[in-house]
Design a protein around this motif. Structure first.
Motif, PDB file in Angstrom:
ATOM      1  N   GLY A 156       7.806  -8.253  15.594  1.00 10.30           N
ATOM      2  CA  GLY A 156       7.872  -7.090  15.975  1.00 10.30           C
ATOM      3  C   GLY A 156       8.344  -5.689  15.270  1.00 10.30           C
ATOM      4  N   ARG A 157       8.653  -6.090  14.047  1.00 15.28           N
ATOM      5  CA  ARG A 157       9.216  -5.132  13.855  1.00 15.28           C
ATOM      6  C   ARG A 157       8.027  -3.353  13.929  1.00 15.28           C
ATOM      7  NH1 ARG A 157      11.475  -4.906   8.213  1.00 15.28           N
ATOM      8  NH2 ARG A 157      10.751  -6.838   7.723  1.00 15.28           N
ATOM      9  N   THR A 158       9.250  -2.209  13.864  1.00 13.10           N
ATOM     10  CA  THR A 158       9.275  -0.898  14.172  1.00 13.10           C
ATOM     11  C   THR A 158       9.781  -0.108  13.854  1.00 13.10           C
ATOM     12  OG1 THR A 158       8.028   0.433  16.047  1.00 13.10           O
ATOM     13  CG2 THR A 158       9.540  -1.052  16.707  1.00 13.10           C
ATOM     14  N   PRO A 159      10.116   1.053  13.376  1.00 11.48           N
ATOM     15  CA  PRO A 159       8.528   1.551  12.510  1.00 11.48           C
ATOM     16  C   PRO A 159       7.990   0.043  11.552  1.00 11.48           C
ATOM     17  CG  PRO A 159      10.599   2.292  11.776  1.00 11.48           C
ATOM     18  CD  PRO A 159      11.083   1.899  12.574  1.00 11.48           C
ATOM     19  N   ASN A 160       6.956   0.670  11.241  1.00  8.67           N
ATOM     20  CA  ASN A 160       6.138  -0.176  10.211  1.00  8.67           C
ATOM     21  C   ASN A 160       5.182   0.499   9.170  1.00  8.67           C
ATOM     22  OD1 ASN A 160       5.176  -2.564   9.145  1.00  8.67           O
ATOM     23  ND2 ASN A 160       4.894  -4.007  10.214  1.00  8.67           N
ATOM     24  N   PRO A 161       5.745   1.472   8.062  1.00  9.20           N
ATOM     25  CA  PRO A 161       4.766   2.289   7.588  1.00  9.20           C
ATOM     26  C   PRO A 161       4.441   1.819   6.215  1.00  9.20           C
ATOM     27  CG  PRO A 161       7.038   2.750   6.880  1.00  9.20           C
ATOM     28  CD  PRO A 161       7.090   2.078   8.144  1.00  9.20           C
ATOM     29  N   HIS A 162       3.853   0.392   6.430  1.00  5.73           N
ATOM     30  CA  HIS A 162       2.859  -0.512   5.766  1.00  5.73           C
ATOM     31  C   HIS A 162       2.041   0.510   4.936  1.00  5.73           C
ATOM     32  CE1 HIS A 162      -0.013  -1.696   7.773  1.00  5.73           C
ATOM     33  NE2 HIS A 162       0.218  -2.013   8.668  1.00  5.73           N
ATOM     34  N   VAL A 163       1.695   0.448   3.903  1.00  7.84           N
ATOM     35  CA  VAL A 163       0.335   0.524   2.262  1.00  7.84           C
ATOM     36  C   VAL A 163      -0.818   0.020   2.770  1.00  7.84           C
ATOM     37  CG1 VAL A 163       1.534   2.500   1.770  1.00  7.84           C
ATOM     38  CG2 VAL A 163       1.911   0.724   0.262  1.00  7.84           C
ATOM     39  N   SER A 164      -1.092  -0.922   3.932  1.00  8.04           N
ATOM     40  CA  SER A 164      -2.214  -2.153   3.692  1.00  8.04           C
ATOM     41  C   SER A 164      -3.537  -1.421   3.274  1.00  8.04           C
ATOM     42  CB  SER A 164      -1.311  -3.168   4.588  1.00  8.04           C
ATOM     43  OG  SER A 164      -0.959  -3.834   3.557  1.00  8.04           O
ATOM     44  N   PHE A 165      -3.494  -0.206   4.013  1.00  7.93           N
ATOM     45  CA  PHE A 165      -4.403   0.958   4.602  1.00  7.93           C
ATOM     46  C   PHE A 165      -4.713   2.001   3.516  1.00  7.93           C
ATOM     47  CE2 PHE A 165      -5.157  -1.994   8.791  1.00  7.93           C
ATOM     48  CZ  PHE A 165      -6.073  -2.355   7.880  1.00  7.93           C
ATOM     49  N   GLY A 166      -3.973   2.273   3.212  1.00  9.52           N
ATOM     50  CA  GLY A 166      -3.565   3.262   1.299  1.00  9.52           C
ATOM     51  C   GLY A 166      -3.015   4.690   2.573  1.00  9.52           C
ATOM     52  N   ASP A 167      -3.034   5.676   2.260  1.00 10.40           N
ATOM     53  CA  ASP A 167      -2.984   6.535   2.604  1.00 10.40           C
ATOM     54  C   ASP A 167      -3.701   7.768   2.005  1.00 10.40           C
ATOM     55  OD1 ASP A 167      -1.019   8.857   3.986  1.00 10.40           O
ATOM     56  OD2 ASP A 167       1.251   7.071   3.499  1.00 10.40           O
ATOM     57  N   GLY A 168      -2.913   9.236   2.553  1.00  6.46           N
ATOM     58  CA  GLY A 168      -3.982  10.510   2.228  1.00  6.46           C
ATOM     59  C   GLY A 168      -5.566  10.327   2.546  1.00  6.46           C
ATOM     60  N   PRO A 169      -5.966  11.068   1.259  1.00  4.78           N
ATOM     61  CA  PRO A 169      -7.586  10.996   2.208  1.00  4.78           C
ATOM     62  C   PRO A 169      -8.696   9.857   1.974  1.00  4.78           C
ATOM     63  CG  PRO A 169      -6.490  12.298   0.285  1.00  4.78           C
ATOM     64  CD  PRO A 169      -5.378  11.607   0.356  1.00  4.78           C
ATOM     65  N   HIS A 170      -7.669   8.986   1.047  1.00  4.85           N
ATOM     66  CA  HIS A 170      -8.631   8.430   1.697  1.00  4.85           C
ATOM     67  C   HIS A 170      -8.414   6.701   1.539  1.00  4.85           C
ATOM     68  CE1 HIS A 170     -11.600   9.034  -1.906  1.00  4.85           C
ATOM     69  NE2 HIS A 170      -9.885   9.391  -2.694  1.00  4.85           N
ATOM     70  N   VAL A 171      -7.380   6.643   3.359  1.00  4.34           N
ATOM     71  CA  VAL A 171      -7.332   6.291   4.265  1.00  4.34           C
ATOM     72  C   VAL A 171      -8.014   5.417   4.432  1.00  4.34           C
ATOM     73  CG1 VAL A 171      -6.599   7.953   6.196  1.00  4.34           C
ATOM     74  CG2 VAL A 171      -5.290   5.417   5.885  1.00  4.34           C
ATOM     75  N   CYS A 172      -7.959   4.000   5.046  1.00  3.10           N
ATOM     76  CA  CYS A 172      -9.257   3.647   5.527  1.00  3.10           C
ATOM     77  C   CYS A 172      -9.793   3.805   6.448  1.00  3.10           C
ATOM     78  CB  CYS A 172      -8.652   1.765   4.733  1.00  3.10           C
ATOM     79  SG  CYS A 172     -10.053   0.410   5.862  1.00  3.10           S
ATOM     80  N   LEU A 173     -11.175   3.481   6.437  1.00  5.59           N
ATOM     81  CA  LEU A 173     -11.886   4.179   7.951  1.00  5.59           C
ATOM     82  C   LEU A 173     -12.046   2.872   8.569  1.00  5.59           C
ATOM     83  CD1 LEU A 173     -14.368   7.429   6.371  1.00  5.59           C
ATOM     84  CD2 LEU A 173     -13.303   7.446   7.778  1.00  5.59           C
ATOM     85  N   GLY A 174     -12.388   2.225   7.755  1.00 13.72           N
ATOM     86  CA  GLY A 174     -12.437   0.497   8.868  1.00 13.72           C
ATOM     87  C   GLY A 174     -11.443   0.306   9.226  1.00 13.72           C
ATOM     88  N   ALA A 175      -9.641   0.714   9.177  1.00  9.71           N
ATOM     89  CA  ALA A 175      -8.278   0.426   9.851  1.00  9.71           C
ATOM     90  C   ALA A 175      -8.849  -0.094  10.927  1.00  9.71           C
ATOM     91  CB  ALA A 175      -7.363   0.969   9.443  1.00  9.71           C
TER      92      ALA A 175
END
Length: 433
Positions: A364-383
């Motif tokens: 139930g963790r919130t907030p959860n700012p993980h970077v598993s899909f990256g960040d910035g201009p290359h953040v995962c399009l398929g997330a």
């Protein structure tokens, strides 16, 4: 304790060796680096038949990882591509054809402007949430079918869920979305295993070598001709036999042949392996946290939050490389233009400065700012598509399967790039709970 060590070479734990990750994500080593040397110089010795490299800076704190991922002007994907190992210089122009290895609006002196923004906009229009959501019913039916088959075929009540469920689940969902004919789907898994598992002796017993005897990078054009030829044939077919799928959209998007080939490569490998890595990793995490699973099974946490927490503790990608475009400073270390800078997602996701009690699975963790899909201009399009698949799979497991319980030791991929699980024996017989 939070200051960088004055000598980045002193007492620095190794987080480069791919064999370390076969024993599990090295969280104790990451913590030492975060606490004592958050931007640490790492050696890059000859390993597993691959030549030595010049070394790199390992970035392990969440704030620094995010800074690197967002600042494409200082930390470039284009200069040296995105893998720790340096590509063959002859392969670099080829690798720069894909968005992953481009920078937005790169126009430095003497450099060719990249098409990152244009390409990302094109694939974003093809990869819409509406198109993805239209597959939700098919994804759920597939999860139910694969889980039921795993139960029916279980030996002594157990099954390797990687072979029985998650590999097929990720592959078939992706090929449905892309519009790949059923008869061709095994090809995509073969290509993915070859490209992702190149550091693993089980997946690639000997490095594939060129005429000069040097190991070939699995992303080399010499090894991708078959995949690219298939991409061209499929696109030609979609132009005369259109469907509501990604390849139809990409075939009509005005891409040149090389761009289309690289999109197909990126979708096939990244699109497949994100879920292929994340799903068994999550089930392994749940097997190790029965109290957390009971809360999830009892409806005590929203599925979307559970998905993000499981992605935090088991990110599909362990690391990504950038190359410093200019002299800069990061966490007290002087970075020189041309230095390799490698961010470690799995470490950032366990940074105590951001996540309370990061070693605990808190669905139930919130907030959860993980970077598993990256960040910035290359953040995962398929997330969005990945989260949909993962949520559905966990909900269907909860509805039909017993609590995840190990029936034997898991096997992890030998890789410092992909956080893969190649075998995961779990109990699959018994009442759902």
């Amino acid at each position: 304790m939070d200051q960088a060590s004055p000598n980045p070479a002193a007492d620095v734990p190794d987080v480069f060796d791919p064999r370390v990750y076969a024993e599990g994500v090295p969280h104790a080593r990451y913590r030492l680096l975060r606490d004592r040397n958050p931007v640490a110089r790492q050696a890059e010795p000859e390993l597993l038949g691959w030549p030595a490299g010049p070394g790199f800076w390992a970035v392990t704190r969440h704030a620094d990882v995010v800074r690197v991922l967002r600042d494409h002007t200082t930390y470039s994907s284009w200069l040296g591509a995105t893998q720790i190992r340096d590509p063959d210089p002859a392969d670099l122009p080829f690798l720069r054809r894909t968005m992953l290895n481009q920078d937005p609006s790169r126009r430095s002196a003497g450099e060719t402007p990249t098409d990152h923004g244009r390409l990302r906009r094109l694939v974003s229009r093809a990869f819409t949430p509406a198109r993805v959501d239209a597959f939700a019913g098919r994804v759920r039916e597939r999860a139910r079918t694969l889980l039921a088959d795993a139960r029916a075929k279980a030996e002594d009540g157990a099954a390797d869920v990687v072979a029985a469920v998650t590999d097929e689940y990720a592959l078939l969902n992706l090929t449905d979305l892309m519009g790949v004919p059923a008869a061709d789907r095994a090809l995509l898994l073969e290509w993915t295993v070859r490209i992702i598992g190149y550091q693993d002796p089980e997946d690639t017993p000997e490095p594939l070598r060129g005429p000069d005897g040097k190991p070939l990078n699995p992303r080399s054009p010499a090894l991708l001709g078959e995949m690219f030829g298939y991409a061209r044939e499929l696109a030609a077919f979609k132009r005369t036999h259109p469907g509501d799928d990604l390849m139809t959209a990409l075939a009509g998007a005005g891409l040149d042949p090389a761009e289309l080939e690289m999109f197909f490569f990126l979708l096939t490998v990244a699109g497949n392996d994100t879920v292929r890595s994340a799903a068994p990793g999550a089930l392994l995490a749940l097997a190790g946290s029965p109290d957390a699973y009971r809360r999830f099974a009892g409806g005590g946490v929203p599925s979307d939050r559970a998905v993000d927490e499981l992605l935090r503790v088991h990110p599909p990608v362990l690391s990504f490389r950038r190359t410093a475009a200019v002299d800069t400073e990061l966490a007290g270390q002087q970075i020189r233009a041309g230095d390799k800078v490698v961010v470690f997602h799995a470490s950032a996701n366990h940074d105590e400065r951001v996540f309370t009690d990061p070693g605990r699975l808190d669905l139930g963790r919130t907030p959860n700012p993980h970077v598993s899909f990256g960040d910035g201009p290359h953040v995962c399009l398929g997330a969005h598509f990945a989260r949909l698949q993962l949520r559905v799979l966990y909900e269907e497991w909860r509805a039909a399967m017993p609590a995840p319980e190990l029936a034997g030791p898991p096997r992890r991929l030998v890789s410092n790039f992909i956080n893969g699980i190649t075998r995961l024996p779990l109990r699959v017989s018994g009442p759902a709970r």
